[in-house]
Design an enzyme around this catalytic site. Structure first.
Site, PDB file in Angstrom:
ATOM      1  N   TRP A 104       0.829  -1.210   0.000  1.00  0.00           N
ATOM      2  CA  TRP A 104       0.000   0.000   0.000  1.00  0.00           C
ATOM      3  C   TRP A 104       0.857   1.251   0.000  1.00  0.00           C
ATOM      4  O   TRP A 104       0.544   2.226  -0.684  1.00  0.00           O
ATOM      5  CB  TRP A 104      -0.978  -0.013   1.185  1.00  0.00           C
ATOM      6  CG  TRP A 104      -1.896  -1.182   1.152  1.00  0.00           C
ATOM      7  CD1 TRP A 104      -1.956  -2.218   2.039  1.00  0.00           C
ATOM      8  CD2 TRP A 104      -2.895  -1.476   0.143  1.00  0.00           C
ATOM      9  NE1 TRP A 104      -2.915  -3.116   1.656  1.00  0.00           N
ATOM     10  CE2 TRP A 104      -3.505  -2.700   0.513  1.00  0.00           C
ATOM     11  CE3 TRP A 104      -3.331  -0.828  -1.011  1.00  0.00           C
ATOM     12  CZ2 TRP A 104      -4.532  -3.286  -0.245  1.00  0.00           C
ATOM     13  CZ3 TRP A 104      -4.345  -1.405  -1.766  1.00  0.00           C
ATOM     14  CH2 TRP A 104      -4.931  -2.615  -1.383  1.00  0.00           C
ATOM     15  N   ASP A 171      -1.565   6.686   6.490  1.00  0.00           N
ATOM     16  CA  ASP A 171      -2.581   5.714   6.081  1.00  0.00           C
ATOM     17  C   ASP A 171      -2.779   4.761   7.262  1.00  0.00           C
ATOM     18  O   ASP A 171      -1.928   3.924   7.539  1.00  0.00           O
ATOM     19  CB  ASP A 171      -2.097   4.961   4.832  1.00  0.00           C
ATOM     20  CG  ASP A 171      -3.058   3.875   4.388  1.00  0.00           C
ATOM     21  OD1 ASP A 171      -4.077   3.654   5.065  1.00  0.00           O
ATOM     22  OD2 ASP A 171      -2.782   3.248   3.343  1.00  0.00           O
ATOM     23  N   LYS A 195     -11.646  -2.118   7.151  1.00  0.00           N
ATOM     24  CA  LYS A 195     -10.791  -2.970   7.963  1.00  0.00           C
ATOM     25  C   LYS A 195     -11.224  -2.925   9.432  1.00  0.00           C
ATOM     26  O   LYS A 195     -11.403  -3.955  10.040  1.00  0.00           O
ATOM     27  CB  LYS A 195      -9.321  -2.564   7.847  1.00  0.00           C
ATOM     28  CG  LYS A 195      -8.797  -2.418   6.414  1.00  0.00           C
ATOM     29  CD  LYS A 195      -8.450  -3.723   5.755  1.00  0.00           C
ATOM     30  CE  LYS A 195      -8.187  -3.666   4.254  1.00  0.00           C
ATOM     31  NZ  LYS A 195      -7.377  -2.584   3.752  1.00  0.00           N
TER      32      LYS A 195
END
Ligand code: PLP
Length: 358
Positions: A104, A171, A195
């Site tokens: 990511w 993030d 998540k």
């Protein structure tokens, strides 16, 4: 959540487990929302009933994260992946600094390169991202520093954050609301909801208002300007009403359970239990370096490559009602995601299966 009689232990990496109460309350609102006699899915988002949901959701995020009036909370769309380009589009004037700790992070810095130069301050790519680089420095002439607090795929997590000389943007998709964070160190944090906050379809952004003064001198489409969404209370356009509603109920559960301190204790207990079982196992081993281990995503593999063992373990998990345990293809083996709502009983069930392989 399951309607069958056999309990399912949900270790999915995302979309992932949520509090049962969030489902129960949301189902009621689908049938009859706030006494309107209508479904939440068929009423105006600008009606007072949904406005109340939006206000409560914003307030819960602020309260749980300890955000003061210097911060705005936004509910956006497009997932964390949209933030990968929305951030540099808004804030990258000449150079940005990125910490490369996984897939990511790599995707986010690749998007940034379209808007300016990218200084990768450190990377753990050479060791298949099995740790968080410990030593690096962020140049003071960067427009911002971007990091990823938890690397969902590799099972590594930042356990401390630097005092960045430039605005720090993080993030936090896979560990937001899992532990207290010192928010004073950050200028912006963001997370795809699916998540640890709610269902897919909404992205949480918490941003310091001072960031609006740092916007780059380029055309930024209206929909991609953070200040526009702030001025409109996350209702510049039709917001994703249902994901926001479910997120609100899930965050209410987090608050009722005692907030982020309580979540951190709960998550620590689960992670300790599972890592101890892996470390004691004669057949499995963890993939992340000890001091970088994640409390959210626990990755483990057979000590020696062994496809037959992996298949047997998968079958034993299935038999025990364990779901979502297959590792990401970048790491292989197994990944157990221990997000907030996962009960310790589920970890105990997994530990039993691990212990039966000896
Ligand atoms: C899942 C994930 C993403 C991608 O999120 P989307 O909402 O699917 O775009 C980004 N960063 C991290 C750390 C993730 O775990």
């Amino acid at each position: 959540m399951t309607s069958s009689s056999k309990q399912v232990h949900n270790f999915s990496a995302g979309p992932s487990i949520l509090a049962a109460s969030a489902f129960e309350k949301s189902i009621q609102d689908i049938q009859n929302f706030a006494g309107t006699g209508l479904s939440v899915l068929e009423v105006s988002h600008r009606g007072k009933e949904f406005q109340a949901v939006m206000d409560q959701a914003h307030a819960l995020v602020k309260e749980l994260l300890g955000l003061n009036d210097e911060w705005d909370v936004l509910f956006l769309q497009g997932g964390a992946s949209t933030q990968f380009y929305q951030i540099p589009m808004n804030f990258l004037r000449t150079k940005a600094a990125y910490l490369n700790t996984g897939v990511w992070a790599k995707k986010s810095l690749a998007e940034a390169k379209a808007y300016g130069s990218v200084d990768v301050v450190a990377s753990s790519a050479d060791s298949n991202f099995n740790h968080i680089p410990a030593v690096y420095s962020v140049p003071s002439d960067a427009d911002y520093f971007h990091c990823t607090s938890n690397n969902t795929i590799y099972g590594t997590q930042m356990h401390s954050f630097i005092d960045s000389p430039v605005p720090m943007i993080c993030d936090m998709s896979s560990d937001i609301f899992s532990r207290p964070v010192d928010i004073s160190k950050f200028s912006m944090i963001y997370a795809g909801a699916q998540k640890n906050m709610g269902p897919a379809g909404v992205t949480l952004v918490a941003i310091r208002k001072s960031m609006y003064e740092q916007v780059a001198d380029r055309h930024v489409p209206t929909m991609l300007r953070y200040s526009v969404h702030a001025e409109n209370g996350s209702m510049f356009n039709t917001p994703p009403v249902f994901p926001i509603l479910v997120s609100k109920y899930n965050l209410e559960w987090v608050k009722e359970m005692g907030g982020l301190e309580a979540m951190a204790q709960r998550n620590q207990a689960k992670a300790d239990l599972l890592y101890s079982a892996i470390d004691a196992s004669p057949v499995f081993k963890g993939t992340a370096e000890l001091d970088s281990r994640s409390q959210m995503n626990v990755c483990f593999v057979p000590q020696e490559e062994n496809p037959e063992l992996e298949a047997r373990f998968m079958a034993a998990c299935k038999e025990a009602g364990i779901s979502g345990i297959k590792g990401h293809r970048s790491v292989g083996g197994f990944r157990a995601s221990l997000y907030n709502a996962l009960p310790i009983e589920s970890v105990q069930a997994l530990v039993q299966v691990i212990q039966s392989f000896s």
